[in-house]
Write a protein that holds these residues in place. Structure first.
Motif, PDB file in Angstrom:
ATOM      1  N   ASP A  24       4.509   1.830   2.269  1.00 48.41           N
ATOM      2  CA  ASP A  24       3.245   1.649   1.557  1.00 48.41           C
ATOM      3  C   ASP A  24       2.821   0.193   1.521  1.00 48.41           C
ATOM      4  O   ASP A  24       1.697  -0.119   1.120  1.00 48.41           O
ATOM      5  CB  ASP A  24       3.353   2.171   0.123  1.00 48.41           C
ATOM      6  CG  ASP A  24       3.491   3.675   0.061  1.00 48.41           C
ATOM      7  OD1 ASP A  24       3.050   4.348   1.019  1.00 48.41           O
ATOM      8  OD2 ASP A  24       4.046   4.188  -0.923  1.00 48.41           O
ATOM      9  N   SER A  26       2.144  -3.630   3.271  1.00 46.16           N
ATOM     10  CA  SER A  26       1.738  -4.274   4.505  1.00 46.16           C
ATOM     11  C   SER A  26       2.558  -5.533   4.742  1.00 46.16           C
ATOM     12  O   SER A  26       2.978  -5.816   5.856  1.00 46.16           O
ATOM     13  CB  SER A  26       0.241  -4.622   4.453  1.00 46.16           C
ATOM     14  OG  SER A  26      -0.146  -5.322   5.600  1.00 46.16           O
ATOM     15  N   TRP A  43      -0.455  -4.332  -0.299  1.00 49.31           N
ATOM     16  CA  TRP A  43      -0.331  -2.892  -0.055  1.00 49.31           C
ATOM     17  C   TRP A  43      -1.314  -2.453   1.017  1.00 49.31           C
ATOM     18  O   TRP A  43      -2.338  -3.100   1.242  1.00 49.31           O
ATOM     19  CB  TRP A  43      -0.620  -2.117  -1.346  1.00 49.31           C
ATOM     20  CG  TRP A  43       0.570  -1.829  -2.183  1.00 49.31           C
ATOM     21  CD1 TRP A  43       1.224  -0.634  -2.329  1.00 49.31           C
ATOM     22  CD2 TRP A  43       1.270  -2.755  -3.030  1.00 49.31           C
ATOM     23  NE1 TRP A  43       2.279  -0.762  -3.197  1.00 49.31           N
ATOM     24  CE2 TRP A  43       2.328  -2.053  -3.642  1.00 49.31           C
ATOM     25  CE3 TRP A  43       1.115  -4.112  -3.312  1.00 49.31           C
ATOM     26  CZ2 TRP A  43       3.215  -2.652  -4.522  1.00 49.31           C
ATOM     27  CZ3 TRP A  43       1.998  -4.719  -4.185  1.00 49.31           C
ATOM     28  CH2 TRP A  43       3.032  -4.002  -4.777  1.00 49.31           C
ATOM     29  N   ARG A  44      -1.028  -1.331   1.632  1.00 51.90           N
ATOM     30  CA  ARG A  44      -1.910  -0.808   2.672  1.00 51.90           C
ATOM     31  C   ARG A  44      -3.226  -0.271   2.103  1.00 51.90           C
ATOM     32  O   ARG A  44      -4.185  -0.081   2.837  1.00 51.90           O
ATOM     33  CB  ARG A  44      -1.189   0.285   3.483  1.00 51.90           C
ATOM     34  CG  ARG A  44      -0.040  -0.301   4.299  1.00 51.90           C
ATOM     35  CD  ARG A  44       0.606   0.765   5.197  1.00 51.90           C
ATOM     36  NE  ARG A  44       1.663   0.152   5.979  1.00 51.90           N
ATOM     37  CZ  ARG A  44       1.490  -0.481   7.126  1.00 51.90           C
ATOM     38  NH1 ARG A  44       0.280  -0.579   7.634  1.00 51.90           N
ATOM     39  NH2 ARG A  44       2.503  -1.020   7.772  1.00 51.90           N
ATOM     40  N   GLU A  83       3.402  -1.716  12.123  1.00 47.77           N
ATOM     41  CA  GLU A  83       2.402  -0.656  12.165  1.00 47.77           C
ATOM     42  C   GLU A  83       2.985   0.640  12.721  1.00 47.77           C
ATOM     43  O   GLU A  83       2.388   1.693  12.607  1.00 47.77           O
ATOM     44  CB  GLU A  83       1.220  -1.090  13.043  1.00 47.77           C
ATOM     45  CG  GLU A  83       0.372  -2.192  12.437  1.00 47.77           C
ATOM     46  CD  GLU A  83      -0.322  -1.753  11.159  1.00 47.77           C
ATOM     47  OE1 GLU A  83      -0.516  -2.611  10.285  1.00 47.77           O
ATOM     48  OE2 GLU A  83      -0.647  -0.573  11.040  1.00 47.77           O
ATOM     49  N   HIS A  87       1.165   4.286   9.157  1.00 45.08           N
ATOM     50  CA  HIS A  87       0.363   4.332   7.941  1.00 45.08           C
ATOM     51  C   HIS A  87      -0.899   3.537   8.179  1.00 45.08           C
ATOM     52  O   HIS A  87      -0.835   2.345   8.459  1.00 45.08           O
ATOM     53  CB  HIS A  87       1.128   3.715   6.756  1.00 45.08           C
ATOM     54  CG  HIS A  87       2.177   4.625   6.208  1.00 45.08           C
ATOM     55  ND1 HIS A  87       1.981   5.381   5.082  1.00 45.08           N
ATOM     56  CD2 HIS A  87       3.430   4.892   6.641  1.00 45.08           C
ATOM     57  CE1 HIS A  87       3.082   6.078   4.831  1.00 45.08           C
ATOM     58  NE2 HIS A  87       3.955   5.794   5.760  1.00 45.08           N
ATOM     59  N   ASN A  89      -4.002   1.432   7.297  1.00 48.85           N
ATOM     60  CA  ASN A  89      -4.426   0.547   6.222  1.00 48.85           C
ATOM     61  C   ASN A  89      -5.835   0.916   5.801  1.00 48.85           C
ATOM     62  O   ASN A  89      -6.772   0.763   6.552  1.00 48.85           O
ATOM     63  CB  ASN A  89      -4.389  -0.909   6.706  1.00 48.85           C
ATOM     64  CG  ASN A  89      -4.693  -1.886   5.586  1.00 48.85           C
ATOM     65  OD1 ASN A  89      -5.134  -1.503   4.501  1.00 48.85           O
ATOM     66  ND2 ASN A  89      -4.443  -3.155   5.863  1.00 48.85           N
TER      67      ASN A  89
END
Length: 267
Positions: A24, A26, A43-44, A83, A87, A89
């Protein structure tokens, strides 16, 4: 890390704590200029704020180059999440604002979370005005622009409302509660810079009305089609999601054409 997506980190802030899955996040970035400052977690979903990482708990890692390792979570100062965890972004870029409720906080921090309070009470020159947080389109801290003497040293806010109009005053609350992941966080009003609801909360009655108007776009009577188009334009952003769905699902050429025109005017 070759197996990090399911790993969890205990992260704490002055407003609350969270157990967060690595997938969750980044990034976790430490300041190169101030070694004593807390790392910034991103966070994403677009959230970003400074955190204390973990505590005494050990984390078991499987690394690509060094195999299985055990690391005390409090030792983590920085990391980047690949990446390859698949998930997306939601914020996509740092400059693009989130599409859900968010609050900008002092120190260039941002929390993407819904307001947990059912009402906020704004102390104005005319009295106390209770507001449903979802009715606020944007709330900005305007303390530096206000010369009036208010309640103690509480900050002043200008609130633009989705239903039209605006309110300026000071919040009676000392903190505003937010729902972040599975936790409830309390942010002091002194630290609030800007609160934004990118889309209005729509009542069931309004949703039903929007649905009927979209169906009327294909009515046999031209006047009914024109009337429905006009009302949907007035509803504006409140009708956008329903219109987008209708454009995808409808097989009626007239409905699709009118929906496309209305959406074009909302851009």
């Amino acid at each position: 890390l070759s197996k990090g997506n399911g790993m969890e980190l205990a992260l704490s802030t002055p407003w609350g704590s969270s157990v967060t899955k690595l997938g969750d996040l980044s990034s976790l970035t430490a300041s190169s200029e101030d070694t004593n400052s807390l790392p910034m977690a991103t966070w994403r979903n677009g959230s970003r704020f400074r955190v204390w990482v973990g505590g005494k708990a050990d984390i078991a890692l499987t690394t690509t180059l060094m195999g299985d390792r055990t690391l005390n979570s409090s030792q983590i100062r920085a990391m980047a999440v690949a990446e390859s965890f698949n998930h997306k972004n939601e914020a996509e870029t740092e400059d693009q604002e989130p599409v859900t409720t968010f609050v900008d906080i002092a120190g260039e921090q941002r929390l993407v979370a819904s307001v947990a309070d059912s009402q906020l009470h704004v102390v104005t020159s005319g009295g106390v005005v209770p507001l449903d947080p979802s009715s606020i389109k944007e709330m900005r801290n305007v303390t530096e622009d206000v010369q009036q003497v208010g309640v103690d040293d509480a900050p002043w806010f200008q609130m633009e409302l989705w239903g039209g109009g605006s309110v300026m005053g000071q919040l009676r609350e000392s903190t505003v509660r937010f729902r972040f992941q599975q936790s409830e966080w309390r942010v002091p009003v002194q630290e609030l810079i800007r609160l934004v609801n990118p889309a209005p909360k729509i009542s069931d009655v309004t949703l039903a009305r929007i649905g009927q108007l979209i169906r009327d776009l294909g009515h046999d009577d031209w006047k009914m089609r024109e009337k429905a188009s006009g009302e949907l334009k007035v509803l504006g952003v409140m009708a956008r999601t329903s219109l987008q769905e209708a454009f995808k699902q409808s097989e009626d050429a007239e409905v699709k054409h009118r929906v496309e025109l209305i959406l074009g005017e909302l851009e």
